[in-house]
Design a protein around this motif. Structure first.
Motif, PDB file in Angstrom:
ATOM      1  N   MET A  90       0.830  -1.204   0.000  1.00 33.26           N
ATOM      2  CA  MET A  90       0.000   0.000   0.000  1.00 33.26           C
ATOM      3  C   MET A  90       0.865   1.255   0.000  1.00 33.26           C
ATOM      4  N   ARG A  91       1.979   1.222   0.724  1.00 32.53           N
ATOM      5  CA  ARG A  91       2.890   2.375   0.687  1.00 32.53           C
ATOM      6  C   ARG A  91       3.385   2.565  -0.751  1.00 32.53           C
ATOM      7  N   GLY A  92       3.754   1.463  -1.390  1.00 30.64           N
ATOM      8  CA  GLY A  92       4.208   1.546  -2.771  1.00 30.64           C
ATOM      9  C   GLY A  92       3.148   2.101  -3.702  1.00 30.64           C
ATOM     10  N   LEU A  93       1.901   1.665  -3.507  1.00 30.92           N
ATOM     11  CA  LEU A  93       0.804   2.157  -4.336  1.00 30.92           C
ATOM     12  C   LEU A  93       0.588   3.652  -4.126  1.00 30.92           C
ATOM     13  N   VAL A  94       0.555   4.084  -2.872  1.00 31.49           N
ATOM     14  CA  VAL A  94       0.363   5.507  -2.573  1.00 31.49           C
ATOM     15  C   VAL A  94       1.496   6.324  -3.192  1.00 31.49           C
ATOM     16  N   GLU A  95       2.722   5.870  -3.057  1.00 33.90           N
ATOM     17  CA  GLU A  95       3.863   6.609  -3.615  1.00 33.90           C
ATOM     18  C   GLU A  95       3.769   6.696  -5.140  1.00 33.90           C
ATOM     19  N   ARG A  96       3.371   5.612  -5.757  1.00 32.44           N
ATOM     20  CA  ARG A  96       3.255   5.619  -7.225  1.00 32.44           C
ATOM     21  C   ARG A  96       2.140   6.555  -7.691  1.00 32.44           C
ATOM     22  N   LEU A  97       0.981   6.465  -7.051  1.00 39.95           N
ATOM     23  CA  LEU A  97      -0.130   7.339  -7.424  1.00 39.95           C
ATOM     24  C   LEU A  97       0.223   8.807  -7.193  1.00 39.95           C
ATOM     25  N   TYR A  98       0.897   9.082  -6.085  1.00 43.99           N
ATOM     26  CA  TYR A  98       1.304  10.458  -5.777  1.00 43.99           C
ATOM     27  C   TYR A  98       2.255  10.984  -6.853  1.00 43.99           C
ATOM     28  N   ALA A  99       3.213  10.150  -7.230  1.00 46.29           N
ATOM     29  CA  ALA A  99       4.187  10.550  -8.257  1.00 46.29           C
ATOM     30  C   ALA A  99       3.511  10.823  -9.599  1.00 46.29           C
ATOM     31  N   GLU A 100       2.409  10.124  -9.858  1.00 44.36           N
ATOM     32  CA  GLU A 100       1.675  10.307 -11.111  1.00 44.36           C
ATOM     33  C   GLU A 100       0.612  11.404 -11.021  1.00 44.36           C
ATOM     34  N   GLY A 101       0.516  12.058  -9.852  1.00 39.21           N
ATOM     35  CA  GLY A 101      -0.418  13.166  -9.692  1.00 39.21           C
ATOM     36  C   GLY A 101      -1.872  12.763  -9.533  1.00 39.21           C
ATOM     37  N   ALA A 105      -7.384  10.573  -1.260  1.00 40.37           N
ATOM     38  CA  ALA A 105      -7.912  10.974   0.038  1.00 40.37           C
ATOM     39  C   ALA A 105      -7.976   9.752   0.938  1.00 40.37           C
ATOM     40  N   VAL A 106      -8.103  10.021   2.226  1.00 41.93           N
ATOM     41  CA  VAL A 106      -8.387   8.985   3.216  1.00 41.93           C
ATOM     42  C   VAL A 106      -9.789   9.256   3.741  1.00 41.93           C
ATOM     43  N   ALA A 107     -10.617   8.206   3.776  1.00 44.93           N
ATOM     44  CA  ALA A 107     -11.965   8.287   4.345  1.00 44.93           C
ATOM     45  C   ALA A 107     -12.073   7.186   5.386  1.00 44.93           C
ATOM     46  N   SER A 108     -12.200   7.573   6.649  1.00 46.88           N
ATOM     47  CA  SER A 108     -12.079   6.603   7.729  1.00 46.88           C
ATOM     48  C   SER A 108     -13.161   6.791   8.782  1.00 46.88           C
ATOM     49  N   GLY A 109     -13.467   5.709   9.457  1.00 46.52           N
ATOM     50  CA  GLY A 109     -14.358   5.769  10.604  1.00 46.52           C
ATOM     51  C   GLY A 109     -13.643   6.233  11.862  1.00 46.52           C
ATOM     52  N   SER A 110     -12.324   6.327  11.818  1.00 39.85           N
ATOM     53  CA  SER A 110     -11.549   6.787  12.971  1.00 39.85           C
ATOM     54  C   SER A 110     -11.733   8.281  13.187  1.00 39.85           C
ATOM     55  N   SER A 111     -11.320   8.743  14.361  1.00 40.93           N
ATOM     56  CA  SER A 111     -11.375  10.168  14.662  1.00 40.93           C
ATOM     57  C   SER A 111     -10.318  10.899  13.838  1.00 40.93           C
ATOM     58  N   LEU A 112     -10.528  12.189  13.631  1.00 34.45           N
ATOM     59  CA  LEU A 112      -9.527  13.006  12.937  1.00 34.45           C
ATOM     60  C   LEU A 112      -8.189  12.950  13.660  1.00 34.45           C
ATOM     61  N   GLU A 113      -8.237  12.983  14.978  1.00 33.04           N
ATOM     62  CA  GLU A 113      -7.007  12.944  15.764  1.00 33.04           C
ATOM     63  C   GLU A 113      -6.249  11.643  15.521  1.00 33.04           C
ATOM     64  N   ALA A 114      -6.967  10.518  15.461  1.00 37.94           N
ATOM     65  CA  ALA A 114      -6.324   9.224  15.218  1.00 37.94           C
ATOM     66  C   ALA A 114      -5.791   9.145  13.792  1.00 37.94           C
ATOM     67  N   LEU A 119      -1.209   8.969  10.089  1.00 32.70           N
ATOM     68  CA  LEU A 119      -0.585   9.481   8.863  1.00 32.70           C
ATOM     69  C   LEU A 119       0.750  10.156   9.162  1.00 32.70           C
ATOM     70  N   ALA A 120       0.808  10.952  10.227  1.00 29.89           N
ATOM     71  CA  ALA A 120       2.060  11.622  10.589  1.00 29.89           C
ATOM     72  C   ALA A 120       3.107  10.597  11.026  1.00 29.89           C
ATOM     73  N   GLY A 121       2.692   9.636  11.832  1.00 30.07           N
ATOM     74  CA  GLY A 121       3.630   8.643  12.348  1.00 30.07           C
ATOM     75  C   GLY A 121       4.200   7.726  11.287  1.00 30.07           C
ATOM     76  N   THR A 122       3.490   7.558  10.200  1.00 32.99           N
ATOM     77  CA  THR A 122       3.943   6.672   9.127  1.00 32.99           C
ATOM     78  C   THR A 122       4.558   7.424   7.953  1.00 32.99           C
ATOM     79  N   GLY A 123       4.437   8.745   7.959  1.00 35.31           N
ATOM     80  CA  GLY A 123       4.935   9.543   6.849  1.00 35.31           C
ATOM     81  C   GLY A 123       3.988   9.614   5.670  1.00 35.31           C
ATOM     82  N   LEU A 124       2.820   8.977   5.783  1.00 34.62           N
ATOM     83  CA  LEU A 124       1.844   9.025   4.693  1.00 34.62           C
ATOM     84  C   LEU A 124       1.200  10.399   4.556  1.00 34.62           C
TER      85      LEU A 124
END
Length: 168
Positions: A90-101, A105-114, A119-124
């Motif tokens: 998934m990291r590879g996929l995100v990096e590839r998609l980002y590089a291709e412009g 987005a992330v859509a999650s049931g988690s809290s914004l804080e979580a 995302l910050a802790g993983t560098g995503l």
């Protein structure tokens, strides 16, 4: 152009060990020292509040469920920032998609804080800057509200989005 909307927990990252450990620590503080992964696994997919209500009753924990929830959330956020593993593909996929412009987005049931902590802790967070939490919409999953809001924030038509999700 196609946009990609990712679920977070169980899709981009393996957050379940952090949920287990934060719950185990909270229960241990309240006199339940032997909560196992096997016991935890019975609650996967059930909300944290609902799980804590069941465990509070099962173990006769006198603390209010709101206190248990606050303690578990604090422990989870600490772990999320430091111990969350991104699925390598998934990291590879995100990096590839980002590089291709490709808009993402992330859509999650988690809290914004979580979400922000993970995302910050993983560098995503460098690649995934558009985030929608179920806290921000009228109905959480399985209703499509978080995905529709993510599409709106990306400026995309829902029909032009691909959602990557681990739940039905």
């Amino acid at each position: 152009m196609i946009s990609v909307i990712f679920d977070l927990d169980g899709t981009l990252v393996d957050s379940e060990p952090n949920y287990y450990e934060s719950g185990r620590r909270t229960l241990e503080r309240h006199g339940v020292p032997d909560f196992t992964w096997e016991q935890h696994s019975r609650f996967i997919g059930i909300g944290t509040l609902e799980t804590l209500e069941i465990l509070k009753d099962r173990y006769g924990i006198p603390a209010p469920v709101e206190q248990l929830l606050a303690e578990q959330n604090a422990a989870y956020l600490e772990l999320a920032r430091t111990r969350t593993e991104v699925f390598p593909q998934m990291r590879g996929l995100v990096e590839r998609l980002y590089a291709e412009g490709v808009p993402m987005a992330v859509a999650s049931g988690s809290s914004l804080e979580a979400i922000d902590a993970v995302l910050a802790g993983t560098g995503l967070d460098a690649s995934l800057t558009t985030v929608v939490s179920a806290e921000e919409v009228a109905r959480g999953k399985p209703a499509p509200d978080v995905f529709l809001e993510a599409a709106r924030r990306l400026g995309a038509e829902p029909a032009d989005c691909v959602v990557v999700e681990d739940a039905a």
